[in-house]
Design a protein around this motif. Structure first.
Motif, PDB file in Angstrom:
ATOM      1  N   CYS A  93     -20.983 -52.470  -3.638  1.00  0.00           N
ATOM      2  CA  CYS A  93     -22.097 -52.328  -2.690  1.00  0.00           C
ATOM      3  C   CYS A  93     -22.261 -50.881  -2.250  1.00  0.00           C
ATOM      4  O   CYS A  93     -23.385 -50.368  -2.157  1.00  0.00           O
ATOM      5  CB  CYS A  93     -21.863 -53.223  -1.470  1.00  0.00           C
ATOM      6  N   LEU A  94     -21.141 -50.203  -1.974  1.00  0.00           N
ATOM      7  CA  LEU A  94     -21.202 -48.795  -1.564  1.00  0.00           C
ATOM      8  C   LEU A  94     -21.797 -47.933  -2.674  1.00  0.00           C
ATOM      9  O   LEU A  94     -22.660 -47.078  -2.409  1.00  0.00           O
ATOM     10  CB  LEU A  94     -19.797 -48.305  -1.208  1.00  0.00           C
ATOM     11  N   CYS A  95     -21.368 -48.154  -3.907  1.00  0.00           N
ATOM     12  CA  CYS A  95     -21.916 -47.391  -5.035  1.00  0.00           C
ATOM     13  C   CYS A  95     -23.417 -47.619  -5.176  1.00  0.00           C
ATOM     14  O   CYS A  95     -24.177 -46.681  -5.458  1.00  0.00           O
ATOM     15  CB  CYS A  95     -21.201 -47.780  -6.323  1.00  0.00           C
ATOM     16  N   ALA A  96     -23.855 -48.855  -4.974  1.00  0.00           N
ATOM     17  CA  ALA A  96     -25.280 -49.173  -5.097  1.00  0.00           C
ATOM     18  C   ALA A  96     -26.091 -48.486  -4.000  1.00  0.00           C
ATOM     19  O   ALA A  96     -27.193 -47.980  -4.260  1.00  0.00           O
ATOM     20  CB  ALA A  96     -25.486 -50.688  -5.038  1.00  0.00           C
ATOM     21  N   VAL A  97     -25.567 -48.457  -2.782  1.00  0.00           N
ATOM     22  CA  VAL A  97     -26.279 -47.815  -1.673  1.00  0.00           C
ATOM     23  C   VAL A  97     -26.390 -46.308  -1.909  1.00  0.00           C
ATOM     24  O   VAL A  97     -27.450 -45.702  -1.714  1.00  0.00           O
ATOM     25  CB  VAL A  97     -25.565 -48.103  -0.335  1.00  0.00           C
ATOM     26  N   VAL A  98     -25.289 -45.686  -2.348  1.00  0.00           N
ATOM     27  CA  VAL A  98     -25.316 -44.245  -2.642  1.00  0.00           C
ATOM     28  C   VAL A  98     -26.272 -43.957  -3.797  1.00  0.00           C
ATOM     29  O   VAL A  98     -27.056 -42.988  -3.757  1.00  0.00           O
ATOM     30  CB  VAL A  98     -23.901 -43.740  -2.965  1.00  0.00           C
TER      31      VAL A  98
END
Length: 310
Positions: free
Chosen positions: A74-79
């Motif tokens: 999820c963090l990678c997708a948001v970044v």
């Protein structure tokens, strides 16, 4: 929401209320990005929905297909959504930014170029991820409801709305009380004057686009938690509602996004429950929009627009 929800035609008043809050959080997080882009850069974009869809599908691809840890995916997708949003600015807006001060150069041109970029990105997503819907593994997003007497409360709805409200407060404070916010408001008032005072206008535009992309990414993750389904076309209908939301709340107003999100979510959920045909609920959203435009054109928390020196 998955499982028992207000939209299924039943549910207690508390269930309905929390469903409204959860839906408002998704709409509001998405619309906050559009509000920032319009408020600072004075452009309308239709590529924001593509950024949202990319974040939703990419997070599910990382977690479901590549085996990433859920929160890391999820963090990678948001970044990544922030990066894609910057790319939209570099391709669609930057080449037209200083070419003309006419209505075409300032508004219509960027709108059309964002449509072109959105179409290209949509084609890339279809080729990369396919057209079939994607999902998170159920065990990663299933959260046990809280039962109090005969009331069933979905904690995810509370968490999503709390996140949205906290971000609205944080963004409002940053724009009103920090040096960064002062510079952003100076850029929004006049890019030429801001540049004369030593403000790096292009850097501020990139920061706004990155922040808008991150907000779209957070909205996508919230969507995944709430509905656990996404495809490259997921965000298409959301952008239309987001435009209605920011007009109802007030163009360029971050707190207005909170108000507009609650209003639109309430109209949709209650309309689904009370209207004879559930499909009529979206029509009521735009009926409310027309009324607001007639009675208060600047929206609930918006200010009357003055011609600037932009």
């Amino acid at each position: 929401m998955r499982g028992r929800s207000a939209q299924s035609g039943g549910g207690t008043s508390m269930e309905v209320t929390f469903h409204i809050f959860a839906l408002a959080a998704i709409y509001g997080l998405f619309a906050c990005g559009l509000t920032l882009i319009f408020g600072v850069m004075d452009v309308l974009t239709v590529a924001h929905a593509t950024v949202f869809a990319f974040a939703a599908v990419f997070s599910m691809y990382l977690v479901g297909e590549l085996g990433f840890d859920f929160w890391l995916g999820c963090l990678c997708a948001v970044v990544a959504a922030g990066g894609v949003s910057i790319l939209v600015d570099r391709i669609a807006f930057r080449p037209l930014r200083y070419r003309a001060q006419s209505a075409w150069g300032k508004h219509i041109g960027p709108l059309l170029t964002s449509l072109g970029v959105s179409t290209i990105f949509l084609g890339i997503m279809r080729a990369w991820f396919g057209i079939d819907p994607r999902f998170f593994p159920n065990e990663m997003v299933e959260i046990e409801p809280i039962v109090i007497g005969d009331q069933i409360i979905q904690p995810i709805g509370i968490a999503l709305f709390a996140l949205f409200a906290a971000l609205v407060v944080l963004l409002t404070y940053a724009l009103k009380r920090t040096r960064w916010g002062v510079e952003m408001r100076a850029v929004a008032e006049s890019t030429h004057t801001a540049a004369l005072f030593g403000i790096n206008v292009e850097r501020r535009f990139m920061e706004i686009m990155a922040l808008a992309g991150v907000l779209a990414g957070l909205a996508a993750i919230a969507w995944g938690f709430a509905f656990n389904i996404a495809s490259p076309e997921t965000g298409a209908w959301l952008e239309v509602k987001a435009f209605a939301l920011i007009i109802i709340g007030g163009m360029g107003s971050i707190p207005g996004s909170l108000v507009g999100a609650i209003v639109i979510a309430a109209i949709e959920v209650l309309g689904t429950l009370w209207l004879p045909e559930p499909g009529m609920a979206p029509l009521m959203v735009f009926a409310a929009l027309i009324v607001i435009l007639i009675v208060r054109p600047q929206g609930f928390l918006g200010e009357r627009v003055k011609e600037g020196a932009r």
